[in-house]
Scaffold this motif. Sequence first.
Motif, PDB file in Angstrom:
ATOM      1  N   ASN A 154      42.349  35.108  42.916  1.00  0.00           N
ATOM      2  CA  ASN A 154      43.539  35.792  43.430  1.00  0.00           C
ATOM      3  C   ASN A 154      44.485  36.188  42.307  1.00  0.00           C
ATOM      4  O   ASN A 154      45.029  37.301  42.291  1.00  0.00           O
ATOM      5  CB  ASN A 154      44.250  34.899  44.442  1.00  0.00           C
ATOM      6  N   ALA A 155      44.682  35.289  41.355  1.00  0.00           N
ATOM      7  CA  ALA A 155      45.571  35.595  40.237  1.00  0.00           C
ATOM      8  C   ALA A 155      44.991  36.709  39.368  1.00  0.00           C
ATOM      9  O   ALA A 155      45.720  37.614  38.922  1.00  0.00           O
ATOM     10  CB  ALA A 155      45.808  34.335  39.404  1.00  0.00           C
ATOM     11  N   PHE A 156      43.708  36.666  39.118  1.00  0.00           N
ATOM     12  CA  PHE A 156      43.055  37.701  38.310  1.00  0.00           C
ATOM     13  C   PHE A 156      43.143  39.058  39.002  1.00  0.00           C
ATOM     14  O   PHE A 156      43.349  40.088  38.346  1.00  0.00           O
ATOM     15  CB  PHE A 156      41.594  37.310  38.080  1.00  0.00           C
ATOM     16  N   THR A 157      43.005  39.069  40.311  1.00  0.00           N
ATOM     17  CA  THR A 157      43.119  40.318  41.069  1.00  0.00           C
ATOM     18  C   THR A 157      44.474  40.964  40.846  1.00  0.00           C
ATOM     19  O   THR A 157      44.571  42.182  40.604  1.00  0.00           O
ATOM     20  CB  THR A 157      42.903  40.044  42.570  1.00  0.00           C
ATOM     21  N   LYS A 158      45.530  40.164  40.934  1.00  0.00           N
ATOM     22  CA  LYS A 158      46.876  40.724  40.755  1.00  0.00           C
ATOM     23  C   LYS A 158      47.097  41.207  39.324  1.00  0.00           C
ATOM     24  O   LYS A 158      47.720  42.251  39.099  1.00  0.00           O
ATOM     25  CB  LYS A 158      47.918  39.677  41.161  1.00  0.00           C
ATOM     26  N   ALA A 159      46.570  40.475  38.354  1.00  0.00           N
ATOM     27  CA  ALA A 159      46.702  40.900  36.959  1.00  0.00           C
ATOM     28  C   ALA A 159      46.009  42.246  36.736  1.00  0.00           C
ATOM     29  O   ALA A 159      46.562  43.144  36.086  1.00  0.00           O
ATOM     30  CB  ALA A 159      46.115  39.839  36.028  1.00  0.00           C
ATOM     31  N   MET A 160      44.812  42.394  37.278  1.00  0.00           N
ATOM     32  CA  MET A 160      44.102  43.654  37.133  1.00  0.00           C
ATOM     33  C   MET A 160      44.819  44.799  37.836  1.00  0.00           C
ATOM     34  O   MET A 160      44.885  45.924  37.330  1.00  0.00           O
ATOM     35  CB  MET A 160      42.681  43.528  37.680  1.00  0.00           C
ATOM     36  N   ALA A 161      45.337  44.518  39.011  1.00  0.00           N
ATOM     37  CA  ALA A 161      46.035  45.561  39.764  1.00  0.00           C
ATOM     38  C   ALA A 161      47.217  46.110  38.969  1.00  0.00           C
ATOM     39  O   ALA A 161      47.440  47.327  38.920  1.00  0.00           O
ATOM     40  CB  ALA A 161      46.505  45.005  41.109  1.00  0.00           C
ATOM     41  N   VAL A 162      47.958  45.219  38.343  1.00  0.00           N
ATOM     42  CA  VAL A 162      49.115  45.640  37.548  1.00  0.00           C
ATOM     43  C   VAL A 162      48.664  46.403  36.302  1.00  0.00           C
ATOM     44  O   VAL A 162      49.252  47.435  35.936  1.00  0.00           O
ATOM     45  CB  VAL A 162      49.959  44.409  37.169  1.00  0.00           C
ATOM     46  N   ASP A 163      47.626  45.931  35.649  1.00  0.00           N
ATOM     47  CA  ASP A 163      47.174  46.550  34.402  1.00  0.00           C
ATOM     48  C   ASP A 163      46.598  47.951  34.601  1.00  0.00           C
ATOM     49  O   ASP A 163      46.689  48.795  33.695  1.00  0.00           O
ATOM     50  CB  ASP A 163      46.109  45.673  33.734  1.00  0.00           C
ATOM     51  N   HIS A 164      46.006  48.200  35.765  1.00  0.00           N
ATOM     52  CA  HIS A 164      45.241  49.438  35.919  1.00  0.00           C
ATOM     53  C   HIS A 164      45.764  50.364  37.007  1.00  0.00           C
ATOM     54  O   HIS A 164      45.137  51.391  37.299  1.00  0.00           O
ATOM     55  CB  HIS A 164      43.773  49.098  36.167  1.00  0.00           C
ATOM     56  N   ALA A 165      46.933  50.057  37.561  1.00  0.00           N
ATOM     57  CA  ALA A 165      47.503  50.929  38.591  1.00  0.00           C
ATOM     58  C   ALA A 165      47.759  52.334  38.061  1.00  0.00           C
ATOM     59  O   ALA A 165      47.543  53.327  38.762  1.00  0.00           O
ATOM     60  CB  ALA A 165      48.795  50.323  39.136  1.00  0.00           C
ATOM     61  N   HIS A 166      48.194  52.434  36.801  1.00  0.00           N
ATOM     62  CA  HIS A 166      48.508  53.757  36.243  1.00  0.00           C
ATOM     63  C   HIS A 166      47.274  54.630  36.065  1.00  0.00           C
ATOM     64  O   HIS A 166      47.393  55.841  35.858  1.00  0.00           O
ATOM     65  CB  HIS A 166      49.230  53.600  34.897  1.00  0.00           C
ATOM     66  N   GLU A 167      46.098  54.019  36.183  1.00  0.00           N
ATOM     67  CA  GLU A 167      44.848  54.763  36.053  1.00  0.00           C
ATOM     68  C   GLU A 167      44.250  55.123  37.418  1.00  0.00           C
ATOM     69  O   GLU A 167      43.148  55.665  37.495  1.00  0.00           O
ATOM     70  CB  GLU A 167      43.830  53.942  35.262  1.00  0.00           C
ATOM     71  N   GLY A 168      44.986  54.799  38.477  1.00  0.00           N
ATOM     72  CA  GLY A 168      44.480  55.078  39.813  1.00  0.00           C
ATOM     73  C   GLY A 168      43.418  54.098  40.273  1.00  0.00           C
ATOM     74  O   GLY A 168      42.650  54.396  41.193  1.00  0.00           O
ATOM     75  N   ILE A 169      43.366  52.930  39.640  1.00  0.00           N
ATOM     76  CA  ILE A 169      42.383  51.901  40.003  1.00  0.00           C
ATOM     77  C   ILE A 169      43.096  50.828  40.818  1.00  0.00           C
ATOM     78  O   ILE A 169      44.005  50.162  40.321  1.00  0.00           O
ATOM     79  CB  ILE A 169      41.728  51.288  38.752  1.00  0.00           C
ATOM     80  N   ARG A 170      42.697  50.702  42.076  1.00  0.00           N
ATOM     81  CA  ARG A 170      43.297  49.705  42.960  1.00  0.00           C
ATOM     82  C   ARG A 170      42.427  48.454  42.993  1.00  0.00           C
ATOM     83  O   ARG A 170      41.198  48.547  43.019  1.00  0.00           O
ATOM     84  CB  ARG A 170      43.436  50.266  44.382  1.00  0.00           C
ATOM     85  N   VAL A 171      43.081  47.282  43.008  1.00  0.00           N
ATOM     86  CA  VAL A 171      42.352  46.011  43.001  1.00  0.00           C
ATOM     87  C   VAL A 171      42.991  45.086  44.034  1.00  0.00           C
ATOM     88  O   VAL A 171      44.178  44.783  43.947  1.00  0.00           O
ATOM     89  CB  VAL A 171      42.385  45.338  41.613  1.00  0.00           C
ATOM     90  N   ASN A 172      42.194  44.681  45.011  1.00  0.00           N
ATOM     91  CA  ASN A 172      42.680  43.809  46.077  1.00  0.00           C
ATOM     92  C   ASN A 172      41.711  42.662  46.302  1.00  0.00           C
ATOM     93  O   ASN A 172      40.565  42.696  45.840  1.00  0.00           O
ATOM     94  CB  ASN A 172      42.860  44.611  47.373  1.00  0.00           C
ATOM     95  N   VAL A 173      42.163  41.656  47.039  1.00  0.00           N
ATOM     96  CA  VAL A 173      41.327  40.480  47.283  1.00  0.00           C
ATOM     97  C   VAL A 173      41.327  40.139  48.767  1.00  0.00           C
ATOM     98  O   VAL A 173      42.367  40.205  49.433  1.00  0.00           O
ATOM     99  CB  VAL A 173      41.791  39.275  46.420  1.00  0.00           C
ATOM    100  N   VAL A 174      40.152  39.814  49.272  1.00  0.00           N
ATOM    101  CA  VAL A 174      39.964  39.409  50.660  1.00  0.00           C
ATOM    102  C   VAL A 174      39.716  37.910  50.692  1.00  0.00           C
ATOM    103  O   VAL A 174      38.910  37.387  49.908  1.00  0.00           O
ATOM    104  CB  VAL A 174      38.765  40.167  51.272  1.00  0.00           C
TER     105      VAL A 174
END
Length: 257
Positions: A154-174
């Motif tokens: 879960n923590a890694f998901t949020k870190a990736m989401a923040v790092d790559h949002a400007h590239e149009g890459i969405r990252v979520n966790v189920v």
Amino acid sequence: MTQGEFAGSVALVTGGSAGIGAAAVRRLLEGGAQVAYCGTETAELPGASGTVLDVAEPAAVADWVTACAERFGGIDILVNSAGIQRYGTAEHTSDELWDEVFGVNVKGIFHACRAVLPHLRARGGGAIVNVSSVQAFVAQTNAAAYCASKGAINAFTKAMAVDHAHEGIRVNVVCPGSVHTPMLRWAVGLTADGRDTGELLGELGAAHPLGRVAEPEEVAELIAFLAGPRASFITGSEHRVDGGLLAVNAAEGPYRP
């Protein structure tokens, strides 16, 4: 389901040979995606391309991702569903067991995400959906390494989401509750003591306000939503699909419908 919502898209699924991963493969295929999956074995998933590999091995994951990108001309979606369950308290968890759990559950996701990012970037963006567990929020007894690994996802998901949002890459966790998968049946069997597995699954389901465990397809539906265009403004978020399990106040005793 929106027919053709994934038409023209290429999706990769780790842990796609069984359980939630296999359901995700089928759901993405139904939506029109080209799908490749990896797992500990291949499965009867017509229309999908299967590969046997260990996600804990970074070179194997990188080679698989590269081969898929070359075969299909790019990658748009990654679903990380590979995972293992092991038991033990902190005191009774060996370094080897801890490393085994984190090698698959956490490093496996890291390896796949790291390998796929350049390919998502080349497409102008994409979606990553990681499969975690309600045990990222609450702990089952005797599962220290497993619970820790799910919190890390879960923590890694949020870190990736923040790092790559400007590239149009969405990252979520189920984060599923109990799901009717081979892994759950295996886990229930460890403490069956001769009792019927179906009966034990029924008791486990009764702890969920909806009165049953989930089917893999119900989790796959949420995965598909997060991977698709209807979730275009959702990133960095944790989504429970747990039949109301975490809404129950355990101090009041087990839920009984």
